[in-house]
Design a protein around this motif. Sequence first.
Motif, PDB file in Angstrom:
ATOM      1  N   GLY A 171      -4.159  10.945  -4.143  1.00  0.00           N
ATOM      2  CA  GLY A 171      -3.413  10.441  -3.007  1.00  0.00           C
ATOM      3  C   GLY A 171      -3.779   8.996  -2.689  1.00  0.00           C
ATOM      4  O   GLY A 171      -4.957   8.641  -2.620  1.00  0.00           O
ATOM      5  N   ALA A 172      -2.755   8.162  -2.510  1.00  0.00           N
ATOM      6  CA  ALA A 172      -2.996   6.739  -2.251  1.00  0.00           C
ATOM      7  C   ALA A 172      -1.883   6.186  -1.375  1.00  0.00           C
ATOM      8  O   ALA A 172      -0.714   6.574  -1.519  1.00  0.00           O
ATOM      9  CB  ALA A 172      -3.058   5.958  -3.562  1.00  0.00           C
ATOM     10  N   PHE A 173      -2.247   5.281  -0.467  1.00  0.00           N
ATOM     11  CA  PHE A 173      -1.258   4.629   0.373  1.00  0.00           C
ATOM     12  C   PHE A 173      -0.490   3.590  -0.438  1.00  0.00           C
ATOM     13  O   PHE A 173      -1.026   2.970  -1.368  1.00  0.00           O
ATOM     14  CB  PHE A 173      -1.916   3.953   1.572  1.00  0.00           C
ATOM     15  N   ASN A 174       0.766   3.386  -0.067  1.00  0.00           N
ATOM     16  CA  ASN A 174       1.587   2.367  -0.700  1.00  0.00           C
ATOM     17  C   ASN A 174       1.022   0.988  -0.376  1.00  0.00           C
ATOM     18  O   ASN A 174       0.854   0.639   0.793  1.00  0.00           O
ATOM     19  CB  ASN A 174       3.027   2.496  -0.189  1.00  0.00           C
ATOM     20  N   SER A 175       0.726   0.217  -1.390  1.00  0.00           N
ATOM     21  CA  SER A 175       0.085  -1.085  -1.186  1.00  0.00           C
ATOM     22  C   SER A 175       0.951  -2.042  -0.386  1.00  0.00           C
ATOM     23  O   SER A 175       0.441  -2.980   0.234  1.00  0.00           O
ATOM     24  CB  SER A 175      -0.265  -1.709  -2.537  1.00  0.00           C
ATOM     25  N   SER A 176       2.269  -1.807  -0.357  1.00  0.00           N
ATOM     26  CA  SER A 176       3.152  -2.701   0.392  1.00  0.00           C
ATOM     27  C   SER A 176       2.958  -2.567   1.895  1.00  0.00           C
ATOM     28  O   SER A 176       3.412  -3.415   2.665  1.00  0.00           O
ATOM     29  CB  SER A 176       4.619  -2.427   0.038  1.00  0.00           C
ATOM     30  N   HIS A 177       2.263  -1.488   2.334  1.00  0.00           N
ATOM     31  CA  HIS A 177       2.005  -1.297   3.762  1.00  0.00           C
ATOM     32  C   HIS A 177       0.614  -1.760   4.170  1.00  0.00           C
ATOM     33  O   HIS A 177       0.226  -1.608   5.332  1.00  0.00           O
ATOM     34  CB  HIS A 177       2.164   0.179   4.137  1.00  0.00           C
ATOM     35  N   ALA A 178      -0.137  -2.314   3.255  1.00  0.00           N
ATOM     36  CA  ALA A 178      -1.537  -2.644   3.518  1.00  0.00           C
ATOM     37  C   ALA A 178      -1.707  -3.638   4.651  1.00  0.00           C
ATOM     38  O   ALA A 178      -2.685  -3.581   5.402  1.00  0.00           O
ATOM     39  CB  ALA A 178      -2.192  -3.184   2.245  1.00  0.00           C
ATOM     40  N   PHE A 179      -0.734  -4.551   4.830  1.00  0.00           N
ATOM     41  CA  PHE A 179      -0.879  -5.609   5.824  1.00  0.00           C
ATOM     42  C   PHE A 179      -0.996  -5.066   7.254  1.00  0.00           C
ATOM     43  O   PHE A 179      -1.631  -5.684   8.103  1.00  0.00           O
ATOM     44  CB  PHE A 179       0.307  -6.582   5.736  1.00  0.00           C
ATOM     45  N   PHE A 180      -0.380  -3.931   7.527  1.00  0.00           N
ATOM     46  CA  PHE A 180      -0.530  -3.354   8.867  1.00  0.00           C
ATOM     47  C   PHE A 180      -1.358  -2.076   8.843  1.00  0.00           C
ATOM     48  O   PHE A 180      -1.937  -1.680   9.861  1.00  0.00           O
ATOM     49  CB  PHE A 180       0.844  -3.064   9.493  1.00  0.00           C
ATOM     50  N   LEU A 181      -1.448  -1.426   7.673  1.00  0.00           N
ATOM     51  CA  LEU A 181      -2.120  -0.140   7.591  1.00  0.00           C
ATOM     52  C   LEU A 181      -3.628  -0.255   7.807  1.00  0.00           C
ATOM     53  O   LEU A 181      -4.204   0.510   8.587  1.00  0.00           O
ATOM     54  CB  LEU A 181      -1.833   0.511   6.244  1.00  0.00           C
ATOM     55  N   ARG A 182      -4.268  -1.193   7.148  1.00  0.00           N
ATOM     56  CA  ARG A 182      -5.714  -1.311   7.311  1.00  0.00           C
ATOM     57  C   ARG A 182      -6.103  -1.640   8.750  1.00  0.00           C
ATOM     58  O   ARG A 182      -6.994  -0.991   9.304  1.00  0.00           O
ATOM     59  CB  ARG A 182      -6.293  -2.334   6.334  1.00  0.00           C
TER      60      ARG A 182
END
Length: 493
Positions: A171-182
């Motif tokens: 399971g991994a988060f979509n890297s395109s959402h990293a800017f707000f996800l982290r």
Amino acid sequence: MGSGFRLIFDCILLLMLFGICQSSTVGVCYGRNADDLPTADKVVQLIQLHNIKNVRIYDSNIQILKAFANTGIELMIGISNLDLLPFAQFQSNADTWLKNSILPYYPATKITYITVGAEVTEAPNNVSALVVPAMQNVFTALRKAGLHRKIKVSSTHSLGILSRSFPPSAGAFNSSHAFFLRPMLEFLAEHQSPFMVDIYPYYAYRDSSSNVSLDYALFESSSEVIDPNTGWLYTNMFDAQIDAIYFALMALNFRTIKIMVTETGWPSKGSPKETAATPDNAQTYNTNLIRHVINDTGTPAKPGEEIDVYIFSLFNENRKPGLESERNWGLFFPDQTSVYNLDFTGRGSLDTTTGSNITSSNGTSWCIASPTASEDDLRKGLDWACSSGNVDCSAIQPSQPCFEPDSLASHASYAFNSYYQQNGATDIACRFGGAGIRTNKNPSYDNCLYMTLGSNKTAASNATVSPSRSSSSVEKVSVWIPGCLLMAFLPFL
């Protein structure tokens, strides 16, 4: 023993005060995208009638908040995606909203969560960047009012926030959402707020029925899906999707954030191509979900972990766009009659009967150890049933009625059956990773009486505990309190 038991209760009190021991809860989503719903006060009466204690609404409607006042029902309220911009831009907007929309009704109306935005990655407009600033401003407003420890702030997400969900360990988060996800995960970790996710095995089955079995989606699978990286066995898609989120969080080193399922369910009616959207399947999914959750079964990655779940939705909503199923997720019709029977306590049995049901002529079935199960699987199942499974295993202790024959299979059979009967005598309650099997033959013998559904009478009632112990020995006392097992080692006095 007086001082020993006093110590137990002192420990219990401390654990409760600090909130260490909690059990999972099942709530319901109160969506209102319809023009034929009952008034708010009637809705609250319906919710109370069915003993529902947790409700999610999608806004902060004043009439709704007033209707829930002094009911003790815990509310999750929402700030919509359309309102993210003003909340993110100015602290004063969050302060004013809290002052006008929340404080006049709190604490009579018991608000416990505020969701800031909903499934923003699925929204047609890119509002993801607004989520964290809005969350921070809402939290600051709560802190000014002294409510930041009583009301948690988070945001809900679809499973589409993952780039990969199978196998669960990948399971991994979509890297395109990293800017707000982290930044959002850092906020959740700092303020001990849950990661909120909407999980729908129905869609996974509907859109990929060649790869996903219906039984697997409904918690009814008789076989397991194996994660090749961990070797863990999954008997339902819900657990697999939850664990995919766990692993995605761990991959970013966020190991302490809890997961909350803010929407899940199954539709009772669909378009001609949506053949799985039936009342029977909806009842099966939600009934098995409730039992799975309230027993704190957990998942293979987090066994025994409590997880709060909200079932979507309270009513069928006739104004929702899309396929026919979108308007038929409700537990109730707008006239407040049930779409199908559902027991929120998790103790009732399904009204539907499947071909896999095994019952005797009087409707009774038992669960015993499978003759093909390995000793390792039997031992794991026995250990789990007698601990996390909340089974009273005193009857299989030495000198007790079910100790003989002193074999792993015999002891496992007794424990498996007790768990099976205590949890509704369903297929899933006799799974034990394939180590359990149902039978219509009563396995009771001599003074060893096996429990049946609806009866608490077992051989344990005949069990006694030998009082002869040395004054220097240590007594192991198991004390069950809501949501957890406290193991206290007390000197024998």
